[in-house]
Motif scaffolding. Structure first.
Motif, PDB file in Angstrom:
ATOM      1  N   GLN A 101       0.808  -1.208   0.000  1.00 26.87           N
ATOM      2  CA  GLN A 101       0.000   0.000   0.000  1.00 26.87           C
ATOM      3  C   GLN A 101       0.845   1.263   0.000  1.00 26.87           C
ATOM      4  O   GLN A 101       2.012   1.250   0.401  1.00 26.87           O
ATOM      5  CB  GLN A 101      -0.928  -0.003   1.212  1.00 26.87           C
ATOM      6  CG  GLN A 101      -1.945  -1.142   1.189  1.00 26.87           C
ATOM      7  CD  GLN A 101      -3.003  -0.988   2.259  1.00 26.87           C
ATOM      8  OE1 GLN A 101      -2.884  -0.165   3.164  1.00 26.87           O
ATOM      9  NE2 GLN A 101      -4.057  -1.778   2.162  1.00 26.87           N
ATOM     10  N   SER A 123      -1.185  -1.578  -4.321  1.00 28.93           N
ATOM     11  CA  SER A 123      -2.552  -2.068  -4.135  1.00 28.93           C
ATOM     12  C   SER A 123      -3.203  -1.306  -2.986  1.00 28.93           C
ATOM     13  O   SER A 123      -2.586  -0.443  -2.358  1.00 28.93           O
ATOM     14  CB  SER A 123      -2.546  -3.572  -3.853  1.00 28.93           C
ATOM     15  OG  SER A 123      -1.778  -3.851  -2.695  1.00 28.93           O
ATOM     16  N   GLY A 124      -4.467  -1.645  -2.716  1.00 34.42           N
ATOM     17  CA  GLY A 124      -5.183  -0.939  -1.669  1.00 34.42           C
ATOM     18  C   GLY A 124      -5.679   0.406  -2.155  1.00 34.42           C
ATOM     19  O   GLY A 124      -5.550   0.750  -3.330  1.00 34.42           O
ATOM     20  N   SER A 125      -6.221   1.182  -1.255  1.00 34.23           N
ATOM     21  CA  SER A 125      -6.797   2.476  -1.623  1.00 34.23           C
ATOM     22  C   SER A 125      -5.780   3.600  -1.455  1.00 34.23           C
ATOM     23  O   SER A 125      -4.751   3.433  -0.796  1.00 34.23           O
ATOM     24  CB  SER A 125      -8.032   2.762  -0.768  1.00 34.23           C
ATOM     25  OG  SER A 125      -7.685   2.778   0.606  1.00 34.23           O
ATOM     26  N   SER A 147      -7.234   0.411  -5.620  1.00 35.02           N
ATOM     27  CA  SER A 147      -8.684   0.224  -5.596  1.00 35.02           C
ATOM     28  C   SER A 147      -9.298   1.278  -4.683  1.00 35.02           C
ATOM     29  O   SER A 147      -8.661   2.265  -4.333  1.00 35.02           O
ATOM     30  CB  SER A 147      -9.031  -1.193  -5.117  1.00 35.02           C
ATOM     31  OG  SER A 147      -8.454  -1.439  -3.848  1.00 35.02           O
TER      32      SER A 147
END
Length: 284
Positions: A101, A123-125, A147
């Motif tokens: 992240q 990845s991740g927000s 995401s």
């Protein structure tokens, strides 16, 4: 007495000559090196030498102001300690193999103007804390696996001129806070999973030169207020689910001439119909 003064003067000159960056900044760089498998980098650091000699690191007045390690085979994750580079203005880690992240601690970099971690495996927000880096002018995170939604406090980045998040997995609607970024010149959100309507507030982005929303799930009417963006030079909002009518002038600005995808996944070019002095586009 003279000998003592001479020795002190010599010592002072030596300290000035070999002045280094702060311990915290040096340790942050070493942590970055170890967290991204520095021994596998294409161009490695010799951490026994002065920081100013390390590849991609720019030091000004004993402060680390820039780190450029693009295309250098960084593999691993970004450490939270990166926020200890408190004088950093530019961080460029483009085209590597960085995963994990995006550290929320990057938001503590109050002097950061340019952040490029595009073409990696993040990845991740996108953390809301990132928007605390209020000096940002350029934010490039495209070509990752990010995401979640666009941060709902993104309006804090009042100086932002370039926002490039394309080719990720970002979903949800465009937050109304994004339309407050009146310094934006480039907005690239294409090839994500964004949905909902495009607000008439898009007209607030008066300096916008490049708008790309291609390949998402936007629907509803294409805002006529897009025509108010007189500085717009390049636009691609095709391959969405937009419907209704647009002017001929607006249709011509779109690179793919308003090619949309219907509920069955079939792409069709919107038809331009001219009626007296008014031109409209409608679905065939």
């Amino acid at each position: 007495m003279k000998l003592t003064i001479t020795l002190l003067a010599t010592l002072f000159v030596s300290v000035v000559t070999f002045a280094e960056v702060s311990v915290s900044e040096k340790n942050a760089l070493i942590k970055l090196y170890s967290s991204t498998n520095g021994n596998q980098w294409i161009t490695k650091w010799n951490i026994t030498t002065q920081v100013s000699s390390w590849h991609g690191v720019r030091v000004v007045n004993d402060k680390v102001v820039s780190v450029n390690l693009s295309s250098n085979n960084l593999t691993g994750v970004l450490p939270n300690e990166i926020s200890d580079l408190v004088n950093l203005k530019s961080l460029n880690l483009f085209q590597n193999n960085i995963s994990g992240q995006l550290p929320a601690s990057i938001g503590n970099l109050k002097s950061l103007e340019s952040l490029n971690i595009a073409f990696n495996k993040l990845s991740g927000s996108i953390p809301n804390e990132l928007c605390q880096a209020t000096s940002l002018k350029s934010l490039e995170l495209f070509m990752n696996n990010l995401s979640g939604s666009i941060p709902n406090n993104i309006s804090k980045l009042k100086k932002l001129e370039l926002l490039s998040l394309y080719n990720n997995l970002i979903s949800g609607e465009i937050t109304s806070e994004l339309y407050k970024l009146t310094s934006l010149k480039v907005l690239q959100l294409n090839s994500n999973k964004l949905s909902g309507n495009l607000s008439n507030e898009i007209a607030n982005l008066t300096l916008l030169e490049n708008l790309s929303l291609f390949d998402n799930n936007f629907n509803g009417q294409v805002p006529f207020d897009l025509e108010k963006l007189t500085n717009l030079k390049e636009m691609n909002i095709s391959y969405n689910n937009f419907n209704g009518f647009v002017s001929s002038k607006l249709a011509k600005k779109d690179i793919l001439n308003m090619t949309m995808v219907n509920e069955f996944g079939v792409a069709s070019v919107l038809k331009i119909e001219v009626d007296k002095n008014k031109a409209i586009v409608s679905e065939e």
